[in-house]
Motif scaffolding. Structure first.
Motif, mmCIF file in Angstrom:
data_model
loop_
_atom_site.group_PDB
_atom_site.id
_atom_site.type_symbol
_atom_site.label_atom_id
_atom_site.label_comp_id
_atom_site.label_asym_id
_atom_site.label_seq_id
_atom_site.Cartn_x
_atom_site.Cartn_y
_atom_site.Cartn_z
ATOM 1 N N TYR A 187 42.198 -14.148 67.439
ATOM 2 C CA TYR A 187 42.725 -15.325 66.743
ATOM 3 C C TYR A 187 42.740 -16.515 67.706
ATOM 4 N N PRO A 188 42.328 -17.697 67.232
ATOM 5 C CA PRO A 188 41.992 -18.091 65.860
ATOM 6 C C PRO A 188 40.489 -18.178 65.581
ATOM 7 N N ALA A 189 39.671 -17.393 66.263
ATOM 8 C CA ALA A 189 38.226 -17.440 66.047
ATOM 9 C C ALA A 189 37.904 -17.236 64.574
ATOM 10 N N PRO A 190 37.154 -18.155 63.947
ATOM 11 C CA PRO A 190 36.896 -18.043 62.511
ATOM 12 C C PRO A 190 35.841 -16.987 62.188
ATOM 13 N N VAL A 191 36.138 -16.195 61.181
ATOM 14 C CA VAL A 191 35.163 -15.255 60.629
ATOM 15 C C VAL A 191 34.899 -15.731 59.205
ATOM 16 N N VAL B 210 35.661 -5.575 60.276
ATOM 17 C CA VAL B 210 36.207 -6.679 61.061
ATOM 18 C C VAL B 210 37.670 -6.389 61.318
ATOM 19 N N LEU B 211 38.075 -6.465 62.568
ATOM 20 C CA LEU B 211 39.472 -6.282 62.943
ATOM 21 C C LEU B 211 40.041 -7.582 63.481
ATOM 22 N N SER B 212 41.222 -7.928 62.992
ATOM 23 C CA SER B 212 41.956 -9.044 63.561
ATOM 24 C C SER B 212 42.540 -8.608 64.896
ATOM 25 N N ASP C 81 44.498 -15.352 58.663
ATOM 26 C CA ASP C 81 44.110 -16.601 58.019
ATOM 27 C C ASP C 81 42.839 -17.185 58.626
ATOM 28 N N ASN C 82 42.343 -16.600 59.702
ATOM 29 C CA ASN C 82 41.061 -17.011 60.285
ATOM 30 C C ASN C 82 39.884 -16.222 59.722
ATOM 31 N N ILE C 83 40.147 -15.240 58.853
ATOM 32 C CA ILE C 83 39.099 -14.368 58.319
ATOM 33 C C ILE C 83 38.954 -14.599 56.817
ATOM 34 N N ASP C 84 37.741 -14.829 56.366
ATOM 35 C CA ASP C 84 37.467 -15.002 54.941
ATOM 36 C C ASP C 84 37.321 -13.608 54.325
ATOM 37 N N ILE C 85 38.421 -13.079 53.820
ATOM 38 C CA ILE C 85 38.420 -11.715 53.300
ATOM 39 C C ILE C 85 37.597 -11.616 52.023
ATOM 40 N N GLU C 86 37.606 -12.657 51.222
ATOM 41 C CA GLU C 86 36.803 -12.650 49.996
ATOM 42 C C GLU C 86 35.312 -12.533 50.323
ATOM 43 N N ALA C 87 34.863 -13.320 51.294
ATOM 44 C CA ALA C 87 33.454 -13.259 51.687
ATOM 45 C C ALA C 87 33.118 -11.907 52.308
#
Length: 333
Positions: free
Chosen positions: A51-55, A69-71, A77-83
């Motif tokens: 965190y906070p690297a964007p995925v 993908v592991l936080s 909130d940095n990971i687009d779970i929908e995508a």
């Protein structure tokens, strides 16, 4: 076939990286080098994003073999779970580890704000000594603490405040029952504005989502009891920073204490740095030796679990696991 794992930024404990290296080929990349990140993901099966690297969608599109993908912590909130779900990638975090350290840190911030414990560093010894009899300080015992968000951290905050400081604890959380709140010494309040009007100190511990983003704004700060203190150790974007600065500068709030910010790291010209009655720390509330190790090992073990063909225990999109398992079998056997 050994899986390929990419680490965006180092993990919080070298022990966790060593564990991954025993079972996978590990490549480390700098979050700031976007092209290097995208290139490294071309053949990656697993990813740990500090965190906070964007995925985001672009990153996921560059990783056709990605399975998990592991936080680095609990927040995602940095990971687009929908995508990720659309791509057939499982996302997991590391819950249940921050309650104790973050609540300890929050109480420490509260004591610093209410007792002027930063005066020597801020003013120098001589000036702080001269001001010691005129500085505004208040006690916690017997006062009202308002907790917004009574999850793991909020629950530990309630236990410590009620049991340790004999405070009356009110809590606002539409998703937690009055019975559950009572178990940790808190009284459920149905409306946020009612809590704000009664609390001498308000501490924010909600999840960051569409419902909570900037939930503390000009309206909610105006609803707080005059002379109250505000704290935030959750996510910076639950607070409208400009509104908080106004509330403190005007004297409506006696002070504030923050560990997280809308934009991180905090800018050198932030107006928060100009306020003597605001205590700041650098997003370190759960970065104790013990918790950093636990978070890192949780992330490493869950990633290895996924790469070995089993659903990670803290999967946030478990509905995609069947697809992930099928893709894994085709790629790793």
């Amino acid at each position: 076939m050994r899986p390929n794992v990419v680490l965006i930024g180092s993990m919080y404990a070298a022990e966790a990286e060593e564990l991954l290296e025993q079972h996978a080929d590990v490549r480390r990349v700098d979050e700031q080098d976007r092209q290097a990140v995208l290139a490294a993901l071309a053949d990656a099966h697993g990813l740990v994003a500090r965190y906070p690297a964007p995925v985001d969608r672009e990153l996921l599109a560059a990783a056709p073999h990605l399975l998990a993908v592991l936080s680095s912590g609990r927040g995602v909130d940095n990971i687009d779970i929908e995508a990720a779900s659309e791509a057939g990638v499982v996302v997991a975090n590391n819950p249940g580890l921050g309650g104790k350290p973050v609540s300890e840190h929050a109480l420490g911030l509260l004591l610093m704000a209410t007792r002027g414990l930063t005066a020597v560093n801020r003013l120098g010894l001589e000036a702080a000594w001269d001001a010691r009899l005129t500085t505004h300080r208040v006690e916690l015992t017997g006062k009202v603490l308002g907790i917004v968000g009574l999850g793991n951290v909020g629950g530990w905050m309630a236990r410590r405040a009620h049991g340790g400081f004999l405070m009356r604890v009110l809590a606002y959380d539409p998703y937690v029952s009055a019975e559950k709140m009572a178990e940790v010494g808190a009284i459920k309040v149905e409306r946020l504005e009612d809590l704000l009007a009664q609390a001498d100190f308000v501490t924010a511990h909600p999840e960051l989502n569409d419902e909570t983003e900037q939930m503390f704004n000009r309206t909610t700060f105006a609803q707080m009891k005059p002379g109250a203190y505000f704290m935030n150790t959750s996510r910076g974007r639950v607070v409208d920073t400009g509104a908080l600065v106004e509330a403190v500068r005007s004297g409506h709030l006696a002070g504030a204490a923050l560990d997280v910010y809308e934009d991180e790291p905090l800018a050198k010209d932030s107006p928060l740095l100009e306020l003597d009655n605001v205590v700041l720390s650098a997003h370190i509330a759960d970065f104790t030796v013990e918790t950093k190790r636990a978070l890192a090992l949780s992330a490493a073990n869950q990633l290895l679990t996924a790469l070995n063909g089993k659903q990670p225990s803290a999967a946030l999109n478990p509905e995609v696991w069947a697809r992930v398992a099928e893709r894994r079998q085709a790629m790793l056997g």
